[in-house]
Motif scaffolding. Structure first.
Motif, PDB file in Angstrom:
ATOM      1  N   LEU A  14       1.153  -1.405   0.128  1.00 14.86           N
ATOM      2  CA  LEU A  14      -0.135   0.012  -0.013  1.00 14.86           C
ATOM      3  C   LEU A  14       1.035   1.257  -0.389  1.00 14.86           C
ATOM      4  N   ASP A  15       1.958   1.146   1.028  1.00 16.25           N
ATOM      5  CA  ASP A  15       2.756   2.386   1.059  1.00 16.25           C
ATOM      6  C   ASP A  15       4.078   2.729  -0.624  1.00 16.25           C
ATOM      7  N   THR A  16       3.087   2.135  -1.434  1.00 13.88           N
ATOM      8  CA  THR A  16       4.343   2.391  -2.270  1.00 13.88           C
ATOM      9  C   THR A  16       2.637   3.472  -3.786  1.00 13.88           C
ATOM     10  N   SER A  17       1.301   2.784  -3.656  1.00 14.23           N
ATOM     11  CA  SER A  17       0.326   3.626  -3.797  1.00 14.23           C
ATOM     12  C   SER A  17       0.477   4.931  -4.633  1.00 14.23           C
ATOM     13  N   ALA A  18      -0.129   5.191  -5.923  1.00 14.30           N
ATOM     14  CA  ALA A  18       0.302   6.772  -6.242  1.00 14.30           C
ATOM     15  C   ALA A  18      -1.223   7.431  -5.491  1.00 14.30           C
ATOM     16  N   ARG A  37      -8.589   8.022   6.685  1.00 15.58           N
ATOM     17  CA  ARG A  37      -7.957   6.875   7.221  1.00 15.58           C
ATOM     18  C   ARG A  37      -6.497   7.500   7.251  1.00 15.58           C
ATOM     19  N   CYS A  38      -6.329   7.952   8.793  1.00 15.41           N
ATOM     20  CA  CYS A  38      -4.414   7.609   8.495  1.00 15.41           C
ATOM     21  C   CYS A  38      -3.912   6.778   8.997  1.00 15.41           C
ATOM     22  N   ILE A  39      -2.529   6.156   8.370  1.00 17.61           N
ATOM     23  CA  ILE A  39      -2.043   5.191   8.447  1.00 17.61           C
ATOM     24  C   ILE A  39      -0.764   5.174   8.763  1.00 17.61           C
ATOM     25  N   SER A  40      -0.015   4.553   9.581  1.00 22.87           N
ATOM     26  CA  SER A  40       1.165   4.496   9.166  1.00 22.87           C
ATOM     27  C   SER A  40       2.033   4.180   8.598  1.00 22.87           C
ATOM     28  N   THR A  41       3.427   4.235   7.861  1.00 17.45           N
ATOM     29  CA  THR A  41       4.148   4.098   6.948  1.00 17.45           C
ATOM     30  C   THR A  41       4.046   2.127   6.971  1.00 17.45           C
ATOM     31  N   ARG A  42       4.131   1.887   8.176  1.00 17.30           N
ATOM     32  CA  ARG A  42       4.082   0.259   8.921  1.00 17.30           C
ATOM     33  C   ARG A  42       3.357  -0.746   8.267  1.00 17.30           C
ATOM     34  N   ILE A  43       2.301   0.138   8.969  1.00 18.85           N
ATOM     35  CA  ILE A  43       1.110  -0.691   8.344  1.00 18.85           C
ATOM     36  C   ILE A  43       1.213  -0.579   6.701  1.00 18.85           C
ATOM     37  N   ALA A  44       0.911   0.372   6.358  1.00 17.55           N
ATOM     38  CA  ALA A  44       0.993   0.622   4.670  1.00 17.55           C
ATOM     39  C   ALA A  44       1.823  -0.706   3.885  1.00 17.55           C
ATOM     40  N   GLN A  45       2.749  -0.956   4.388  1.00 15.91           N
ATOM     41  CA  GLN A  45       4.426  -1.593   4.168  1.00 15.91           C
ATOM     42  C   GLN A  45       3.409  -3.239   4.275  1.00 15.91           C
ATOM     43  N   ASN A  46       2.822  -3.631   5.451  1.00 17.69           N
ATOM     44  CA  ASN A  46       2.310  -4.529   5.669  1.00 17.69           C
ATOM     45  C   ASN A  46       0.793  -5.374   5.022  1.00 17.69           C
ATOM     46  N   ILE A  47       0.527  -4.212   4.181  1.00 15.36           N
ATOM     47  CA  ILE A  47      -1.240  -4.633   3.040  1.00 15.36           C
ATOM     48  C   ILE A  47      -0.754  -4.876   1.826  1.00 15.36           C
ATOM     49  N   PHE A  48      -0.799  -5.698   1.535  1.00 12.47           N
ATOM     50  CA  PHE A  48      -0.229  -5.852  -0.467  1.00 12.47           C
ATOM     51  C   PHE A  48      -1.682  -5.755  -1.334  1.00 12.47           C
ATOM     52  N   ILE A  49      -1.653  -5.049  -2.547  1.00 12.07           N
ATOM     53  CA  ILE A  49      -3.610  -4.643  -3.199  1.00 12.07           C
ATOM     54  C   ILE A  49      -2.403  -4.785  -4.399  1.00 12.07           C
TER      55      ILE A  49
END
Length: 218
Positions: free
Chosen positions: A145-149, A202-214
């Protein structure tokens, strides 16, 4: 019969390679919480059994026979996770550790009965694909998720399941597998804003976003 420890090594090598990481001695030691010397000894044994290709300082890869065993263990693990959530009322943050303890214990008949009871499922509670009995496994996204535009619309496919606290946070945010979200801004570089169907941010941390695959959503 291959020991439970050896099966854990094969599963760990498969997982590391799936994450595009090298299954080095140090990586396996960290993943399995053992010493580097223990890893080296086990890899030599697995190489003798023709279950891995191993070269010192180069890491290990699975042979076809080793991959077949790894996928069988993974199938057990993910079916058990789903059974615990669907039939026994466990939450998705509780099942990984339980499945780790049970995955080596069930018989092939028990595996078949779980699969039949659950309607021959294809994914576990965290969105990970369940290998088939024949050792086939569907491809899954490696995009996080952290790589999404900003402005893109994506669907959550799966969430890493090793950290119970992270899974509870993800559930509280409503970021479950199959959820479609719109990517917002990155206000401070350390967090990400996303929007669910209700339109609320929803505001999420980069750490959480790095563990979600999209994957991209239509």
């Amino acid at each position: 019969m291959l020991s439970e420890s050896a099966q854990d090594y094969l599963k760990a090598i498969y997982s590391l390679r799936h994450e595009n990481a090298r299954a080095t001695t140090n990586a396996l030691a960290a993943r399995l919480n053992v010493t580097a010397a223990s890893v080296t000894g086990m890899l030599k044994k697995l190489a003798e059994l023709k279950l891995v290709f191993y070269e010192p300082y180069q890491g290990a890869t699975l042979t076809p026979a080793g991959e077949k065993i790894a996928l069988e263990v993974i199938r057990h693990h993910r079916l058990i996770e789903l059974y615990l959530t669907e039939a026994m009322g466990y939450s998705w943050d509780q099942v990984h550790a339980e499945a780790d303890r049970l995955e080596h214990a069930i018989s092939e008949e028990f595996e078949d009965r779980i699969s039949t009871l659950l309607g021959h499922p294809t994914v576990d509670p965290h969105g990970d694909p369940i290998p088939t009995k024949d050792g086939e496994i569907a491809a899954s996204s490696r995009d996080t998720l952290d790589t999404s535009a900003e402005g893109s619309r994506v669907r959550i496919e799966r969430v890493r399941d090793e950290d119970p606290a992270l899974l509870r946070q993800v559930a509280d945010l409503g970021l479950l597998p199959q959820t479609v979200i719109t990517i917002g801004s990155r206000p401070d570089g350390a967090s990400l804003t996303v929007y669910l169907a209700d339109g609320q941010p929803r505001c999420i941390s980069t750490r959480i976003a790095q563990n979600i695959f999209i994957v991209d959503a239509p």
